[in-house]
Write an enzyme that holds these catalytic residues in place. Structure first.
Site, PDB file in Angstrom:
ATOM      1  N   GLU A 134       0.804  -1.233  -0.204  1.00 54.85           N
ATOM      2  CA  GLU A 134       0.513  -0.236  -0.191  1.00 54.85           C
ATOM      3  C   GLU A 134       1.351   1.160  -0.245  1.00 54.85           C
ATOM      4  O   GLU A 134       1.476   1.769   1.085  1.00 54.85           O
ATOM      5  CB  GLU A 134      -0.969  -0.051   1.302  1.00 54.85           C
ATOM      6  CG  GLU A 134      -2.262   1.010   1.030  1.00 54.85           C
ATOM      7  CD  GLU A 134      -3.041   1.010   2.224  1.00 54.85           C
ATOM      8  OE1 GLU A 134      -4.544   1.975   2.509  1.00 54.85           O
ATOM      9  OE2 GLU A 134      -2.499   0.029   3.209  1.00 54.85           O
ATOM     10  N   HIS A 199      -5.671   6.541  -1.936  1.00 54.22           N
ATOM     11  CA  HIS A 199      -5.187   7.844  -1.219  1.00 54.22           C
ATOM     12  C   HIS A 199      -5.360   8.357  -2.478  1.00 54.22           C
ATOM     13  O   HIS A 199      -4.162   8.703  -3.099  1.00 54.22           O
ATOM     14  CB  HIS A 199      -3.971   7.082  -0.986  1.00 54.22           C
ATOM     15  CG  HIS A 199      -4.437   6.442   0.695  1.00 54.22           C
ATOM     16  ND1 HIS A 199      -4.524   7.120   1.721  1.00 54.22           N
ATOM     17  CD2 HIS A 199      -4.045   5.018   0.587  1.00 54.22           C
ATOM     18  CE1 HIS A 199      -4.821   6.760   2.386  1.00 54.22           C
ATOM     19  NE2 HIS A 199      -4.290   4.670   1.961  1.00 54.22           N
ATOM     20  N   HIS A 220      -9.814   0.008  -0.306  1.00 48.65           N
ATOM     21  CA  HIS A 220     -10.921   0.634   0.912  1.00 48.65           C
ATOM     22  C   HIS A 220     -12.069   1.975   0.468  1.00 48.65           C
ATOM     23  O   HIS A 220     -11.462   2.963   0.737  1.00 48.65           O
ATOM     24  CB  HIS A 220     -10.187   1.491   2.356  1.00 48.65           C
ATOM     25  CG  HIS A 220      -8.862   2.015   2.223  1.00 48.65           C
ATOM     26  ND1 HIS A 220      -8.680   3.206   1.052  1.00 48.65           N
ATOM     27  CD2 HIS A 220      -7.776   1.660   2.854  1.00 48.65           C
ATOM     28  CE1 HIS A 220      -7.619   4.161   1.454  1.00 48.65           C
ATOM     29  NE2 HIS A 220      -6.690   2.590   2.153  1.00 48.65           N
ATOM     30  N   ASP A 282      -8.911  -4.035   6.798  1.00 48.19           N
ATOM     31  CA  ASP A 282      -7.492  -2.766   7.281  1.00 48.19           C
ATOM     32  C   ASP A 282      -7.458  -2.699   8.571  1.00 48.19           C
ATOM     33  O   ASP A 282      -6.966  -1.261   9.281  1.00 48.19           O
ATOM     34  CB  ASP A 282      -8.786  -1.415   6.906  1.00 48.19           C
ATOM     35  CG  ASP A 282      -6.963  -0.494   6.495  1.00 48.19           C
ATOM     36  OD1 ASP A 282      -5.964  -0.602   6.429  1.00 48.19           O
ATOM     37  OD2 ASP A 282      -7.286   1.383   5.776  1.00 48.19           O
TER      38      ASP A 282
END
Length: 397
Positions: A134, A199, A220, A282
């Protein structure tokens, strides 16, 4: 240890129906028979489990998890990997994808080295199914709890070196609008890795281009992700809207009821449906631990956080800092707050992540499939977890 297993007198969760008074027979870690009642043809030495009316479910698959039980994968130790795997096993997770954070190259390689050792000796916890990177290629404006000093644009020399270093990497999340992100995506896909957007401040058109170049998953969903924005008075659809509009885009959601609250749980299910949603924890190191102060990321380089109200937050409470959810909580929350049926909720924690991760032998209960099984009650309280046909966890009476 007995090599064969019989589970009977349970409600077996299948792909389309839940069948009461069912049995399931396992031989050498593989499901070899399923039926109603109790089989009479089993004559070899066997461990027999009376499910006493509990649900017999496929094992939960968590394709995005950072830690639990006081450990984080970025600790970079074998002990941490094993501790996380054993913690999440108690909550029904039979397979998980260890996930990194933005960090130094030294810390990343230390974590990859620890994974390589841990996967060979992990006999008591959930199975490891490969590493999820990530970052560090993120939009600073959507950094969330990621450490900004490590966030940067894709660098071919760097990402080629990383992928050459470890064969254990199976997925990578990045912001697709960054300079070089499309070339990065093409390279990652050429190595047969799952590519995801995360992100990100991308607008719809940028996400569509990214999808066409391999970014097939939204990491997510809703968290650290752009929605409708205005630029010079004009409105643009963001990454969230793109996730809805692109039919082939899979999404993963932190279904703890906090990162994605009840109305949005209902909305994402209404639009994307069971087959395109994977539930993820997560989870950071505080999962399965009492609330209070904790650390996001590695113990040495990590960020101090506070765990309260069932979620981890930055110390100034300006943003969430990873969840403390476990897989059972995700299923329970999806049912209670998302108004989703048990069968669909379980599939989003089992068969959908299995399909996304390319796990052909996991995700549902059928003859020839891996015997990864969880027994739970009406409140999704886990009573037993079985991995590869071995009883690894049984709740004490």
């Amino acid at each position: 240890m007995k090599s064969n297993l019989l589970i009977f007198n349970g409600k077996l969760i299948g792909r389309e129906v839940i069948q009461e008074n069912s049995y399931l027979y396992v031989k050498d870690g593989v499901i070899c028979d399923i039926g109603i009642g109790k089989p009479t043809h089993v004559d070899e030495e066997i461990l027999s489990i009376d499910a006493t009316g509990l649900y017999i479910s496929p094992g939960f698959i968590d394709m995005h998890v950072h830690g639990g039980g006081g450990h984080d994968f970025m600790d970079g130790t074998v002990e941490a990997f094993l501790g996380v795997a054993e913690t999440h096993l108690r909550y029904g997770t039979t397979a998980l994808c260890p996930t990194t954070l933005t960090s130094t190259m030294e810390a990343l390689f230390r974590t990859l080295d620890a994974y390589k050792t841990a996967k060979e000796i992990n006999t008591q916890g959930a199975q490891f199914i490969g590493v999820h990177l990530e970052g560090p290629y993120f939009a600073l404006s959507q950094k969330g709890a990621q450490d900004p000093k490590y966030i940067r644009h894709p660098d071919p020399a760097e990402y080629e070196r990383i992928l050459a270093y470890s064969d254990d990497i199976v997925r990578w999340s990045a912001a697709p609008e960054l300079p070089g992100a499309i070339a990065f995506g093409r390279y990652v896909k050429s190595k047969n890795k799952l590519l995801a957007l995360a992100h990100t401040d991308a607008i719809y058109e940028e996400v569509q281009t990214a999808f066409d170049n391999g970014y097939t998953l939204a990491t997510h969903f809703y968290s650290a992700m752009s929605g409708i924005t205005r630029r010079n008075a004009y409105r643009y659809a963001g990454a969230i809207e793109a996730g809805y509009l692109i039919d082939g885009m899979d999404v993963e959601i932190i279904a703890d009821g906090i990162h994605v609250p009840s109305p949005l749980l209902r909305l994402v299910f209404k639009i994307k449906g069971t087959d395109r949603i994977a539930l993820i924890t997560d989870a950071m190191r505080a999962a399965g631990m009492p609330e209070g102060e904790s650390i996001l990321g590695g113990k040495q380089e990590g960020t101090r956080v506070i765990v309260e109200d069932g979620v981890a937050k930055l110390m100034d409470r300006s943003a969430f800092a990873g969840s403390v959810a476990t897989a059972d909580r995700l299923v329970r929350t999806m049912m209670r707050e998302g108004n989703v049926a048990l069968l669909d909720s379980v599939q989003m924690m089992t068969s959908t992540p299995a399909r996304i991760m390319g796990l052909d032998k996991k995700g549902h209960l059928a003859i020839g499939m891996d015997a990864d099984i969880v027994l739970f009650d009406e409140d999704i309280r886990v009573m037993a977890t079985i991995v590869a046909g071995k009883l690894k966890y049984k709740k004490e009476d």
